[in-house]
Scaffold this motif. Structure first.
Motif, PDB file in Angstrom:
ATOM      1  N   PHE A  13       0.863  -1.199   0.000  1.00 50.45           N
ATOM      2  CA  PHE A  13       0.000   0.000   0.000  1.00 50.45           C
ATOM      3  C   PHE A  13       0.895   1.244   0.000  1.00 50.45           C
ATOM      4  CE2 PHE A  13      -3.134   2.691   2.655  1.00 50.45           C
ATOM      5  CZ  PHE A  13      -3.888   3.039   1.543  1.00 50.45           C
ATOM      6  N   THR A  16       2.702   3.912  -5.019  1.00 49.74           N
ATOM      7  CA  THR A  16       3.008   4.971  -5.991  1.00 49.74           C
ATOM      8  C   THR A  16       3.900   6.070  -5.416  1.00 49.74           C
ATOM      9  OG1 THR A  16       0.927   6.009  -5.359  1.00 49.74           O
ATOM     10  CG2 THR A  16       0.900   4.627  -7.341  1.00 49.74           C
ATOM     11  N   GLY A  20       7.573   3.642  -1.886  1.00 51.17           N
ATOM     12  CA  GLY A  20       6.643   2.614  -2.360  1.00 51.17           C
ATOM     13  C   GLY A  20       7.056   2.107  -3.730  1.00 51.17           C
ATOM     14  N   ARG A  42      -4.176   5.100  -3.711  1.00 52.65           N
ATOM     15  CA  ARG A  42      -5.470   5.798  -3.801  1.00 52.65           C
ATOM     16  C   ARG A  42      -5.792   6.238  -5.225  1.00 52.65           C
ATOM     17  NH1 ARG A  42      -3.846  11.638  -1.101  1.00 52.65           N
ATOM     18  NH2 ARG A  42      -1.766  11.728  -2.001  1.00 52.65           N
ATOM     19  N   ASN A  43      -4.796   6.155  -6.124  1.00 51.46           N
ATOM     20  CA  ASN A  43      -4.979   6.710  -7.463  1.00 51.46           C
ATOM     21  C   ASN A  43      -4.709   5.630  -8.523  1.00 51.46           C
ATOM     22  OD1 ASN A  43      -4.348   7.953  -9.968  1.00 51.46           O
ATOM     23  ND2 ASN A  43      -3.959   9.887  -8.921  1.00 51.46           N
ATOM     24  N   LYS A  46      -2.210   6.335 -11.399  1.00 47.15           N
ATOM     25  CA  LYS A  46      -0.805   6.228 -10.970  1.00 47.15           C
ATOM     26  C   LYS A  46      -0.393   4.766 -10.815  1.00 47.15           C
ATOM     27  CE  LYS A  46       0.544  10.250  -8.241  1.00 47.15           C
ATOM     28  NZ  LYS A  46       0.985  10.633  -6.899  1.00 47.15           N
ATOM     29  N   ALA A  69      -7.407   1.863  -2.651  1.00 51.08           N
ATOM     30  CA  ALA A  69      -7.828   2.084  -1.256  1.00 51.08           C
ATOM     31  C   ALA A  69      -7.328   3.452  -0.835  1.00 51.08           C
ATOM     32  CB  ALA A  69      -7.234   1.007  -0.348  1.00 51.08           C
ATOM     33  N   SER A  71      -6.677   5.989   2.698  1.00 47.37           N
ATOM     34  CA  SER A  71      -6.573   6.020   4.174  1.00 47.37           C
ATOM     35  C   SER A  71      -7.778   6.681   4.820  1.00 47.37           C
ATOM     36  CB  SER A  71      -5.339   6.804   4.602  1.00 47.37           C
ATOM     37  OG  SER A  71      -4.214   6.129   4.214  1.00 47.37           O
ATOM     38  N   VAL A  91       2.394   4.557   3.529  1.00 45.18           N
ATOM     39  CA  VAL A  91       1.549   5.760   3.551  1.00 45.18           C
ATOM     40  C   VAL A  91       1.753   6.512   4.881  1.00 45.18           C
ATOM     41  CG1 VAL A  91      -0.802   6.655   3.404  1.00 45.18           C
ATOM     42  CG2 VAL A  91      -0.114   4.725   1.977  1.00 45.18           C
ATOM     43  N   PRO A  93       2.881  10.722   6.663  1.00 43.69           N
ATOM     44  CA  PRO A  93       3.144  10.474   8.082  1.00 43.69           C
ATOM     45  C   PRO A  93       2.054   9.593   8.694  1.00 43.69           C
ATOM     46  CG  PRO A  93       3.429  12.810   7.562  1.00 43.69           C
ATOM     47  CD  PRO A  93       2.869  12.159   6.349  1.00 43.69           C
ATOM     48  N   TYR A  97      -2.098   9.297   8.706  1.00 43.26           N
ATOM     49  CA  TYR A  97      -2.756   8.401   7.746  1.00 43.26           C
ATOM     50  C   TYR A  97      -2.756   6.935   8.151  1.00 43.26           C
ATOM     51  CZ  TYR A  97      -1.771  12.374   4.628  1.00 43.26           C
ATOM     52  OH  TYR A  97      -1.682  13.611   4.064  1.00 43.26           O
ATOM     53  N   SER A 187       7.361  13.467   7.685  1.00 44.34           N
ATOM     54  CA  SER A 187       7.202  12.667   8.898  1.00 44.34           C
ATOM     55  C   SER A 187       8.071  13.222  10.025  1.00 44.34           C
ATOM     56  CB  SER A 187       7.578  11.211   8.640  1.00 44.34           C
ATOM     57  OG  SER A 187       6.636  10.631   7.784  1.00 44.34           O
ATOM     58  N   ALA A 302       6.129  15.896  -1.781  1.00 46.44           N
ATOM     59  CA  ALA A 302       5.814  14.482  -1.572  1.00 46.44           C
ATOM     60  C   ALA A 302       6.064  13.742  -2.877  1.00 46.44           C
ATOM     61  CB  ALA A 302       4.360  14.321  -1.152  1.00 46.44           C
ATOM     62  N   GLY A 339      18.101   5.349   3.457  1.00 46.53           N
ATOM     63  CA  GLY A 339      16.729   5.826   3.567  1.00 46.53           C
ATOM     64  C   GLY A 339      15.797   5.266   2.513  1.00 46.53           C
ATOM     65  N   THR A 343      15.929   0.763   2.602  1.00 45.75           N
ATOM     66  CA  THR A 343      14.616   0.733   3.254  1.00 45.75           C
ATOM     67  C   THR A 343      13.618  -0.076   2.415  1.00 45.75           C
ATOM     68  OG1 THR A 343      14.895   2.713   4.583  1.00 45.75           O
ATOM     69  CG2 THR A 343      12.650   2.225   3.865  1.00 45.75           C
TER      70      THR A 343
HETATM   71  N1  LIG Z   1      11.785   3.800   8.378  1.00 45.99           N
HETATM   72  C1  LIG Z   1      12.587   4.429   7.540  1.00 45.99           C
HETATM   73  O1  LIG Z   1      13.784   4.331   7.635  1.00 45.99           O
HETATM   74  C2  LIG Z   1      12.000   5.272   6.451  1.00 45.99           C
HETATM   75  C3  LIG Z   1      12.758   5.569   5.323  1.00 45.99           C
HETATM   76  C4  LIG Z   1      12.167   6.307   4.301  1.00 45.99           C
HETATM   77  C5  LIG Z   1      10.850   6.756   4.442  1.00 45.99           C
HETATM   78  N2  LIG Z   1      10.163   6.461   5.576  1.00 45.99           N
HETATM   79  C6  LIG Z   1       8.768   6.893   5.740  1.00 45.99           C
HETATM   80  O2  LIG Z   1       7.999   6.289   4.712  1.00 45.99           O
HETATM   81  C7  LIG Z   1       6.887   7.122   4.413  1.00 45.99           C
HETATM   82  C8  LIG Z   1       6.823   7.325   2.893  1.00 45.99           C
HETATM   83  O3  LIG Z   1       7.917   8.103   2.444  1.00 45.99           O
HETATM   84  P1  LIG Z   1       7.984   8.553   0.919  1.00 45.99           P
HETATM   85  O4  LIG Z   1       9.212   9.346   0.761  1.00 45.99           O
HETATM   86  O5  LIG Z   1       7.780   7.376   0.036  1.00 45.99           O
HETATM   87  O6  LIG Z   1       6.695   9.504   0.851  1.00 45.99           O
HETATM   88  P2  LIG Z   1       5.803   9.879  -0.424  1.00 45.99           P
HETATM   89  O7  LIG Z   1       6.605   9.785  -1.659  1.00 45.99           O
HETATM   90  O8  LIG Z   1       5.158  11.165  -0.084  1.00 45.99           O
HETATM   91  O9  LIG Z   1       4.696   8.701  -0.484  1.00 45.99           O
HETATM   92  C9  LIG Z   1       3.571   8.683   0.333  1.00 45.99           C
HETATM   93  C10 LIG Z   1       2.559   7.687  -0.212  1.00 45.99           C
HETATM   94  O10 LIG Z   1       1.378   7.797   0.588  1.00 45.99           O
HETATM   95  C11 LIG Z   1       0.265   7.865  -0.288  1.00 45.99           C
HETATM   96  N3  LIG Z   1      -0.859   8.540   0.344  1.00 45.99           N
HETATM   97  C12 LIG Z   1      -0.906   9.782   0.875  1.00 45.99           C
HETATM   98  N4  LIG Z   1      -2.146  10.020   1.374  1.00 45.99           N
HETATM   99  C13 LIG Z   1      -2.873   8.900   1.146  1.00 45.99           C
HETATM  100  C14 LIG Z   1      -4.204   8.508   1.413  1.00 45.99           C
HETATM  101  N5  LIG Z   1      -5.083   9.340   2.012  1.00 45.99           N
HETATM  102  N6  LIG Z   1      -4.615   7.263   1.077  1.00 45.99           N
HETATM  103  C15 LIG Z   1      -3.778   6.416   0.448  1.00 45.99           C
HETATM  104  N7  LIG Z   1      -2.496   6.730   0.156  1.00 45.99           N
HETATM  105  C16 LIG Z   1      -2.063   7.959   0.491  1.00 45.99           C
HETATM  106  C17 LIG Z   1       0.766   8.611  -1.506  1.00 45.99           C
HETATM  107  O11 LIG Z   1      -0.109   8.349  -2.601  1.00 45.99           O
HETATM  108  P3  LIG Z   1      -0.034   9.175  -3.993  1.00 45.99           P
HETATM  109  O12 LIG Z   1       1.102   8.567  -4.759  1.00 45.99           O
HETATM  110  O13 LIG Z   1      -1.359   8.926  -4.600  1.00 45.99           O
HETATM  111  O14 LIG Z   1       0.234  10.618  -3.641  1.00 45.99           O
HETATM  112  C18 LIG Z   1       2.143   7.956  -1.667  1.00 45.99           C
HETATM  113  O15 LIG Z   1       2.001   6.710  -2.323  1.00 45.99           O
HETATM  114  C19 LIG Z   1       7.099   8.419   5.199  1.00 45.99           C
HETATM  115  O16 LIG Z   1       6.289   8.367   6.340  1.00 45.99           O
HETATM  116  C20 LIG Z   1       8.574   8.373   5.575  1.00 45.99           C
HETATM  117  O17 LIG Z   1       8.844   9.052   6.779  1.00 45.99           O
HETATM  118  C21 LIG Z   1      10.715   5.745   6.575  1.00 45.99           C
END
Ligand SMILES: NC(=O)c1ccc[n+]([C@@H]2O[C@H](COP(=O)([O-])OP(=O)(O)OC[C@H]3O[C@@H](n4cnc5c(N)ncnc54)[C@H](OP(=O)(O)O)[C@@H]3O)[C@@H](O)[C@H]2O)c1
Length: 393
Positions: A13, A16, A20, A42-43, A46, A69, A71, A91, A93, A97, A187, A302, A339, A343
């Motif tokens: 999940f 995109t 992810g 959600r899209n 995409k 789906a 959130s 998904v 922060p 979500y 986040s 994002a 990262g 990850t």
């Molecule tokens: N643990 C670790 O070491 C580590 C490392 C890296 C990242 N992270 C965490 O991983 C998360 C993702 O990071 P990222 O850089 O990949 O962020 P991102 O590119 O902004 O991706 C966020 C994802 O969430 C989706 N999303 C947002 N709102 C949503 C909703 N209401 N319903 C369904 N999907 C929704 C977005 O969908 P759309 O594509 O449709 O916009 C996108 O697929 C963050 O919380 C980050 O802090 C953790």
């Protein structure tokens, strides 16, 4: 429906987003042929575009199932959770979500993985959903990216090199040259701006969680110092990692009767160490003001993050110094871009591990080490992450 009869072994999940998409690429090139997996988001447009890109890496992905789906739509999360044996979500922060999916997975008895580094979210999910997940046999594993798997598994690996039944002291020293994505920044800024809520969630958790009897498992904040063992300045790192490690230690007698872990950023040069502390303190102060926080967030989009060339130059090492029973051991976990590439690898391998490995039969909120320990370490080793003993005295 029983988890064994679900449509998919794994659903990803948030496929995109930045991490992810990398996780989807990893699964497209590493999941076994008989693994039934799907991408969710959600899209739909995409998702279709992502599927086309995945099909270029692996033609069999041309027919990869897509699951829509959101959130904000609990019914869609229920359907998602009921369709899979394991759901991995990017998904975030998560404090905004994340809860709906944790609740849906706990209820459906579906294994759940995320990438959160937000202690407030983890503590709140423990209070609200751990008991139901235990009843339903769901494993809820948070922080399954660079935060916190290499640290958590690295400490377990270090413990395994030390004698049993004695107090153990382990310090971890983290070094990296990596940069971050828009999602990570969102986040981190969200967590920094929620100090009061984080403290409240931790207190609430302490009221609910059974106390450890007859043993101690602690992760106190260390003091800044020069570490002779690593030849670097050591700055205490109050991330989620030490909390995760203390929970792994509390869950496993192998960590001994009195376990202490301290987590540090390792910095070679004193001016860089001082600059780093000043920069983090400044950002932490600024994030207390919502308009300043919004402005900082708006600087990073994002869905964006470091490009492939930058990620290829990125690396991390975590050195551990462990002591117990008169023995001293130096171990190291290291790999590529922490990262994102690593990850994505960790999240994907953890999903494959929950789906296919023989693991302890436990449920509820678990750490990566407690849920998957040696099996996940072996998977990550096979995928190129290094776990090694550097020296024993
Ligand atoms: N643990 C670790 O070491 C580590 C490392 C890296 C990242 N992270 C965490 O991983 C998360 C993702 O990071 P990222 O850089 O990949 O962020 P991102 O590119 O902004 O991706 C966020 C994802 O969430 C989706 N999303 C947002 N709102 C949503 C909703 N209401 N319903 C369904 N999907 C929704 C977005 O969908 P759309 O594509 O449709 O916009 C996108 O697929 C963050 O919380 C980050 O802090 C953790």
């Amino acid at each position: 429906m029983e988890p064994s009869k679900r449509n998919y072994d794994i659903v990803l999940f948030g496929a995109t987003g930045f991490v992810g998409s990398l996780t989807a690429q990893y699964l497209a090139t590493h999941a076994p042929d008989d693994c039934r997996w799907a991408i969710a988001g959600r899209n739909r447009t995409k998702l279709e575009r992502l599927r086309e890109r995945l099909a270029e890496l692996n033609p069999s992905c041309a027919t990869l199932p897509l699951v829509t789906a959101d959130s904000t739509d609990p019914a869609s999360l229920r359907t998602l959770a009921e369709s899979a044996r394991v759901v991995a979500t990017t998904v975030g922060p998560y404090v905004w979500y994340g809860e709906g999916l944790v609740e849906a997975c706990a209820e459906a008895g579906t294994d759940y993985l995320d990438l959160t580094g937000e202690p407030e979210f983890v503590d709140t999910m423990y209070v609200r959903h751990d008991a139901r997940a235990r009843e339903r046999g769901a494993r809820l594993v948070h922080a399954c990216g660079f935060d916190s798997a290499p640290h958590d598994l690295g400490v377990l690996f270090t413990v395994q090199q030390l004698p049993t039944g004695v107090p153990l002291r382990i310090d971890g020293f983290v070094r990296t040259n990596a940069t971050f994505s828009g999602g990570t920044l969102a986040s981190a800024l969200t967590a920094l701006g929620r100090g009061a809520q984080t403290a409240r969630a931790a207190k609430e958790r302490r009221l609910h969680e059974p106390r450890l009897v007859g043993r101690r498992a602690r992760a106190p904040l260390g003091a800044p110092h020069f570490s002779k063992e690593t030849g670097t300045w050591a700055l205490p790192m109050p991330t989620i990692d030490p909390q995760v490690i203390a929970r792994s230690a509390a869950a496993d007698e192998r960590y001994g009767p009195d376990f202490r872990y301290r987590h540090f950023a390792a910095v070679k040069h004193l001016p860089v160490a001082i600059g780093g502390v000043a920069a983090v303190s400044a950002v932490a102060a600024v994030t207390q003001l919502p308009p300043a926080r919004e402005w900082l967030m708006s600087r990073y989009e994002a869905g964006n993050g470091p490009d492939e060339a930058r990620r290829r130059r990125s690396w991390f090492t975590v050195r551990f110094v462990g002591e117990g029973g008169g023995r001293r051991v130096f171990t190291e976990v290291s790999g590529g871009d922490p990262g994102y590439d690593e990850t994505a690898k960790i999240l994907a391998e953890a999903a494959l591990s929950l789906a296919f490995d023989k693991l302890p039969e436990i449920a509820g909120q678990l750490t990566p080490a407690t849920a998957m320990g040696p099996a996940l370490t072996e998977r990550l080793r096979a995928a190129g992450m290094r776990f090694r003993v550097a020296d024993t005295r």
